[in-house]
Design a protein around this motif. Sequence first.
Motif, PDB file in Angstrom:
ATOM      1  N   SER A   1      -6.824  11.252  -6.959  1.00 15.57           N
ATOM      2  CA  SER A   1      -5.778  12.013  -6.267  1.00 15.57           C
ATOM      3  C   SER A   1      -5.453  13.303  -7.013  1.00 15.57           C
ATOM      4  O   SER A   1      -5.179  14.338  -6.390  1.00 15.57           O
TER       5      SER A   1
ATOM      6  N   THR B   1      -5.457  -0.993  -6.089  1.00 11.92           N
ATOM      7  CA  THR B   1      -5.988   0.326  -5.741  1.00 11.92           C
ATOM      8  C   THR B   1      -5.993   0.574  -4.236  1.00 11.92           C
ATOM      9  O   THR B   1      -6.468   1.620  -3.797  1.00 11.92           O
TER      10      THR B   1
ATOM     11  N   ALA C   1      -7.449   5.633  -9.211  1.00 11.53           N
ATOM     12  CA  ALA C   1      -6.807   6.179  -8.010  1.00 11.53           C
ATOM     13  C   ALA C   1      -6.002   7.429  -8.353  1.00 11.53           C
ATOM     14  O   ALA C   1      -6.005   8.419  -7.609  1.00 11.53           O
TER      15      ALA C   1
ATOM     16  N   PRO D   1       0.808  -1.227   0.000  1.00  6.88           N
ATOM     17  CA  PRO D   1       0.000   0.000   0.000  1.00  6.88           C
ATOM     18  C   PRO D   1       0.838   1.272   0.000  1.00  6.88           C
ATOM     19  O   PRO D   1       0.470   2.266  -0.648  1.00  6.88           O
TER      20      PRO D   1
ATOM     21  N   THR E   1     -10.842   8.183  -3.473  1.00  5.48           N
ATOM     22  CA  THR E   1     -10.185   6.986  -4.000  1.00  5.48           C
ATOM     23  C   THR E   1     -10.973   5.733  -3.671  1.00  5.48           C
ATOM     24  O   THR E   1     -11.159   4.848  -4.516  1.00  5.48           O
TER      25      THR E   1
ATOM     26  N   THR F   1      -4.530   1.938  -1.452  1.00  3.82           N
ATOM     27  CA  THR F   1      -3.476   2.846  -1.016  1.00  3.82           C
ATOM     28  C   THR F   1      -3.323   2.757   0.505  1.00  3.82           C
ATOM     29  O   THR F   1      -4.137   2.131   1.186  1.00  3.82           O
TER      30      THR F   1
ATOM     31  N   TRP G   1      -6.030   1.262 -11.355  1.00  7.53           N
ATOM     32  CA  TRP G   1      -4.942   2.098 -10.840  1.00  7.53           C
ATOM     33  C   TRP G   1      -5.105   3.534 -11.295  1.00  7.53           C
ATOM     34  O   TRP G   1      -4.873   4.474 -10.534  1.00  7.53           O
TER      35      TRP G   1
ATOM     36  N   LEU H   1       2.217   1.731  -3.500  1.00  6.79           N
ATOM     37  CA  LEU H   1       1.139   2.163  -4.384  1.00  6.79           C
ATOM     38  C   LEU H   1       0.780   3.625  -4.137  1.00  6.79           C
ATOM     39  O   LEU H   1       0.573   4.395  -5.087  1.00  6.79           O
ATOM     40  N   SER H   2       0.727   4.023  -2.880  1.00 12.96           N
ATOM     41  CA  SER H   2       0.403   5.415  -2.540  1.00 12.96           C
ATOM     42  C   SER H   2       1.442   6.375  -3.114  1.00 12.96           C
ATOM     43  O   SER H   2       1.092   7.430  -3.672  1.00 12.96           O
TER      44      SER H   2
END
Length: 221
Positions: free
Chosen positions: A97, A176, A93, A8, A165, A178, A90, A11-12
């Motif tokens: 953001s 996805t 997200a 996570p 998100t 995060t 993805w 990914l974030s």
Amino acid sequence: MSMDFWSPLKLSVEVALVSSIIVLLIGTLLGRWMARRHFCGKLFVETLLLLPLVLPPTVVGFLLIILFGKNSVLGSAIIWLFNQPIMFTWWAAVLASTVVAFPLMYQSAKLGFESIDQDIEDAARVAGASERQVFFYIAIPLAFKALVAGIILSFARALGEFGATLMFAGNLPGKTQTAPIAIYMAIGSNNMPLAWAWVASMVGISFLMLAGVHLIRANDS
């Protein structure tokens, strides 16, 4: 630490980086244009651009679903082009953001460009510089600190995005999910040690981002 911990966070950071690049490009160009333009309805346009800053993230997520859902015009166009919907991917997200982080970049860029003395740019034009040269060799360097502060704030905001998100991209581990969503899920499953580890990581990264902004502003004063 296991992959369950790092995934996570990784990914974030990836989502925040891509979102930051997008808002840097769009926010800088729009900030420059709006800083030097006066037209009827400018207040309305600026309010619209800054609206994601004050809207609840769930409202942003809802609007993204309406605009990019598979039954919408944009959603249908995306399915036609890429043979799959954007929701629960993805890129969903990234889009969520980007929307919530954009106002920070735009406002910072606009203020930076507005602070530039118009006479300096006019002198460059009189000397034969094109608008492109004025932008890249005069406006960008003079507004550089504001742009850096904007991108740092945008990155931090994108990194911490949760509500939009979750609604638009969903909670798909490794795809996805995060860090903010992972924290929420860890608390829900009563896995407090893992939740604390993610929280500490996010606080550390956010602290460094904000410290960087304060350092830039301190050097500018």
